[in-house]
Design an enzyme around this catalytic site. Structure first.
Site, PDB file in Angstrom:
ATOM      1  N   LYS A 235     -19.397 -44.088   1.272  1.00 37.17           N
ATOM      2  CA  LYS A 235     -18.547 -44.786   2.233  1.00 37.17           C
ATOM      3  C   LYS A 235     -18.190 -46.142   1.654  1.00 37.17           C
ATOM      4  CE  LYS A 235     -16.940 -43.959   6.422  1.00 37.17           C
ATOM      5  NZ  LYS A 235     -16.579 -42.636   6.976  1.00 37.17           N
TER       6      LYS A 235
HETATM    7  P1  NAD Z   1      -8.583 -45.751  14.120  1.00 37.27           P
HETATM    8  O1  NAD Z   1      -8.619 -47.095  13.530  1.00 37.27           O
HETATM    9  O2  NAD Z   1      -7.376 -44.902  13.883  1.00 37.27           O
HETATM   10  O3  NAD Z   1      -8.767 -45.851  15.722  1.00 37.27           O
HETATM   11  C1  NAD Z   1      -9.836 -46.506  16.325  1.00 37.27           C
HETATM   12  C2  NAD Z   1      -9.546 -46.621  17.809  1.00 37.27           C
HETATM   13  O4  NAD Z   1     -10.679 -47.157  18.468  1.00 37.27           O
HETATM   14  C3  NAD Z   1      -8.376 -47.559  18.140  1.00 37.27           C
HETATM   15  O5  NAD Z   1      -7.624 -47.019  19.221  1.00 37.27           O
HETATM   16  C4  NAD Z   1      -9.070 -48.838  18.606  1.00 37.27           C
HETATM   17  O6  NAD Z   1      -8.277 -49.588  19.516  1.00 37.27           O
HETATM   18  C5  NAD Z   1     -10.277 -48.229  19.305  1.00 37.27           C
HETATM   19  N1  NAD Z   1     -11.378 -49.153  19.453  1.00 37.27           N
HETATM   20  C6  NAD Z   1     -11.847 -50.084  18.586  1.00 37.27           C
HETATM   21  N2  NAD Z   1     -12.887 -50.745  19.134  1.00 37.27           N
HETATM   22  C7  NAD Z   1     -13.082 -50.209  20.353  1.00 37.27           C
HETATM   23  C8  NAD Z   1     -13.989 -50.446  21.411  1.00 37.27           C
HETATM   24  N3  NAD Z   1     -14.917 -51.392  21.289  1.00 37.27           N
HETATM   25  N4  NAD Z   1     -13.900 -49.673  22.515  1.00 37.27           N
HETATM   26  C9  NAD Z   1     -12.953 -48.719  22.621  1.00 37.27           C
HETATM   27  N5  NAD Z   1     -12.064 -48.446  21.676  1.00 37.27           N
HETATM   28  C10 NAD Z   1     -12.125 -49.188  20.568  1.00 37.27           C
HETATM   29  O7  NAD Z   1      -9.928 -45.044  13.661  1.00 37.27           O
HETATM   30  P2  NAD Z   1     -10.216 -43.490  13.518  1.00 37.27           P
HETATM   31  O8  NAD Z   1      -9.842 -43.069  12.148  1.00 37.27           O
HETATM   32  O9  NAD Z   1      -9.661 -42.777  14.701  1.00 37.27           O
HETATM   33  O10 NAD Z   1     -11.809 -43.496  13.559  1.00 37.27           O
HETATM   34  C11 NAD Z   1     -12.523 -43.553  14.787  1.00 37.27           C
HETATM   35  C12 NAD Z   1     -13.952 -43.072  14.542  1.00 37.27           C
HETATM   36  O11 NAD Z   1     -13.891 -41.741  14.024  1.00 37.27           O
HETATM   37  C13 NAD Z   1     -14.760 -43.877  13.536  1.00 37.27           C
HETATM   38  O12 NAD Z   1     -16.126 -43.848  13.919  1.00 37.27           O
HETATM   39  C14 NAD Z   1     -14.609 -43.090  12.246  1.00 37.27           C
HETATM   40  O13 NAD Z   1     -15.690 -43.303  11.351  1.00 37.27           O
HETATM   41  C15 NAD Z   1     -14.617 -41.676  12.798  1.00 37.27           C
HETATM   42  N6  NAD Z   1     -13.995 -40.678  11.923  1.00 37.27           N
HETATM   43  C16 NAD Z   1     -12.701 -40.786  11.515  1.00 37.27           C
HETATM   44  C17 NAD Z   1     -12.148 -39.796  10.705  1.00 37.27           C
HETATM   45  C18 NAD Z   1     -10.700 -39.813  10.274  1.00 37.27           C
HETATM   46  O14 NAD Z   1     -10.268 -38.837   9.653  1.00 37.27           O
HETATM   47  N7  NAD Z   1      -9.939 -40.824  10.599  1.00 37.27           N
HETATM   48  C19 NAD Z   1     -12.942 -38.703  10.297  1.00 37.27           C
HETATM   49  C20 NAD Z   1     -14.250 -38.631  10.741  1.00 37.27           C
HETATM   50  C21 NAD Z   1     -14.770 -39.621  11.564  1.00 37.27           C
END
Ligand code: NAD
Length: 421
Positions: free
Chosen positions: A111
């Site tokens: 990561k």
């Molecule tokens: P992103 O940046 O696209 O979206 C994050 C969202 O969370 C945004 O809408 C933001 O406003 C919201 N957010 C931030 N802080 C917050 C809070 N305190 N309370 C509520 N909402 C809040 O990120 P993402 O890619 O969707 O990733 C989200 C999670 O999923 C992370 O934990 C990431 O590690 C995990 N993840 C992402 C992927 C991927 O392919 N993008 C794959 C596996 C896991």
């Protein structure tokens, strides 16, 4: 001014190590090997000087943590967030090792992250930051060594800058150095919505397994970014009722159900889901406690903890985010009979299609979206069934079952490879 001291993440790392050690207790493994499994192979910290648009200069801290590569090259996303610490990135790298193993992908776990507030940086500043970070980690990444991907607040454009910088450094076109790229640069069809598709597939399989009809089931989603928003759209198309969603600015609730496409349009226009027509504004804390069939935490880690776990009224939690439930909360949820589909299974759709993107880049031959999503569906269902089988056989929760299966595969690979020298 930058500060090397941890700003947080210790608790998250302790939680992941705790899950890992609990799973290790189920396996007959040498004590030395147990230690090896909870220590990353390499941790790189870099200080990134950035020329700001106004002519000034700032320094940002960046990390790349490579946990284990017994099964193949390291693989894992890059996150841009103010909460980034070496502990947080280490925990996420460890989760990636178990996730790729659980999905039977030929990868290890890594990561990366840069401690910054991307919302305060212009596009040109973000580009310079990304290119500098890439140069500084370029010695340890590569298509056969470590392949980054997007995570929170990074996207296909970020991956395009990394791919371009790395290719220029090496003097050749190397699309397979990152996944999650734009389609025109060798990205895979279906990658953008892959993590969400995996979440939705888990919910579909849970609905069959637990007898909760998907059509009309009530879904609540925390975080309306890449994972949360697409999950809302896919589940809406499959007949589920999305009753509450949120982002960093707050949440909205409508017992009549939301149209996620319209919510996305509203967020695009106003910067938040808050204020969407005919909805009640709720806080992120309240959102987690809304009564529903499926709760998808898809924002940050540690959102369901010992302080609020007892108030959760969902029947099933499907972890879209990494580490959204703390170990104490897990125990409380177990006692309440709330099922938790763990991150290493629930959000593995992203890394699975990343694997398919990498394979397509290496073979320079590309599949259609239907082909990609069919391969993803097959892999998700297989892993889901394996976890359920282990859970039923060992009478443990789904997280422990998934972790045991994953660690078992990594241990087998380490034993076959042996120690060098
Ligand atoms: P992103 O940046 O696209 O979206 C994050 C969202 O969370 C945004 O809408 C933001 O406003 C919201 N957010 C931030 N802080 C917050 C809070 N305190 N309370 C509520 N909402 C809040 O990120 P993402 O890619 O969707 O990733 C989200 C999670 O999923 C992370 O934990 C990431 O590690 C995990 N993840 C992402 C992927 C991927 O392919 N993008 C794959 C596996 C896991």
């Amino acid at each position: 001014m930058v500060c090397l001291a941890s700003l947080g993440g210790r608790e998250f790392l302790d939680g992941v190590i705790n899950y890992t050690r609990e799973a290790l207790d189920f396996l007959d493994i040498d004590e030395g090997l147990k230690e090896y499994l909870v220590i990353p192979k390499r941790t790189l910290t870099v200080s990134i000087p950035l020329r700001m648009d106004n002519g000034g200069m700032k320094v940002f801290l960046g990390f790349r943590v490579q946990h284990l590569d017994a099964l193949g090259p390291f693989k894992g996303g890059i996150r841009y967030h103010l909460s980034v610490t070496v502990e947080e990135i280490t925990a996420l790298a460890m989760l990636m090792t178990w996730k790729t193993a659980l999905m039977n992908l030929p990868f290890g776990g890594a990561k990366g992250g840069v401690r910054c507030n991307p919302k305060e940086l212009s596009t040109t500043e973000l580009e310079r930051l990304t290119r500098s970070y890439t140069v500084m980690i370029s010695n340890i990444i590569g298509p056969y060594t470590d392949i980054p991907a997007p995570d929170m607040y990074t996207d296909p454009q970020t991956m395009a800058w990394i791919m371009d910088t790395y290719s220029r450094l090496k003097g050749e076109h190397i699309p397979a150095v990152v996944t999650g790229k734009p389609i025109e640069l060798g990205g895979s069809e279906g990658r953008t919505e892959a993590s969400s598709y995996g979440v939705a597939i888990c919910i579909r399989e849970c609905s069959k397994k637990f007898g909760i009809p998907l059509r009309g089931s009530k879904v609540v989603i925390q975080g309306y970014g890449n994972v949360g928003a697409y999950a809302a759209e896919i589940l809406y198309n499959w007949g589920a009722k999305i009753i509450a969603v949120s982002d960093s600015k707050g949440g909205i609730l409508s017992q009549d159900g939301l149209n996620p496409y319209k919510v996305s349009e509203h967020k695009k226009k106003t910067g938040s889901v808050v204020g969407f027509d005919n909805t009640k504004k709720i806080s992120n804390e309240e959102l987690l406690e809304v009564e529903c069939d499926f709760l998808i935490p898809a924002a940050l880690e540690g959102q369901i903890h010992k302080g609020n776990a007892d108030n959760i009224k969902a029947r099933v939690i499907v972890e879209g985010a990494n580490g959204p439930v703390t170990p104490e909360a897990d125990m409380i949820l177990d006692q309440k009979g709330i099922k938790v589909i763990p991150d290493i299974l629930a959000n593995a759709g992203g890394v699975t299609v990343s694997y398919l993107e990498w394979v397509q880049n290496l073979q320079r031959f590309y599949w259609t979206k239907e082909e990609v999503l069919k391969k993803l569906d097959d892999k998700m269902v297989k892993a889901f069934n394996e976890v359920v089988e282990c859970q039923e056989k060992c009478k443990i929760n789904y997280r422990k079952a998934a972790t045991i299966l994953a660690i078992g595969r990594v241990v087998d690979a380490i034993k076959s490879r042996g120690l060098c020298p």
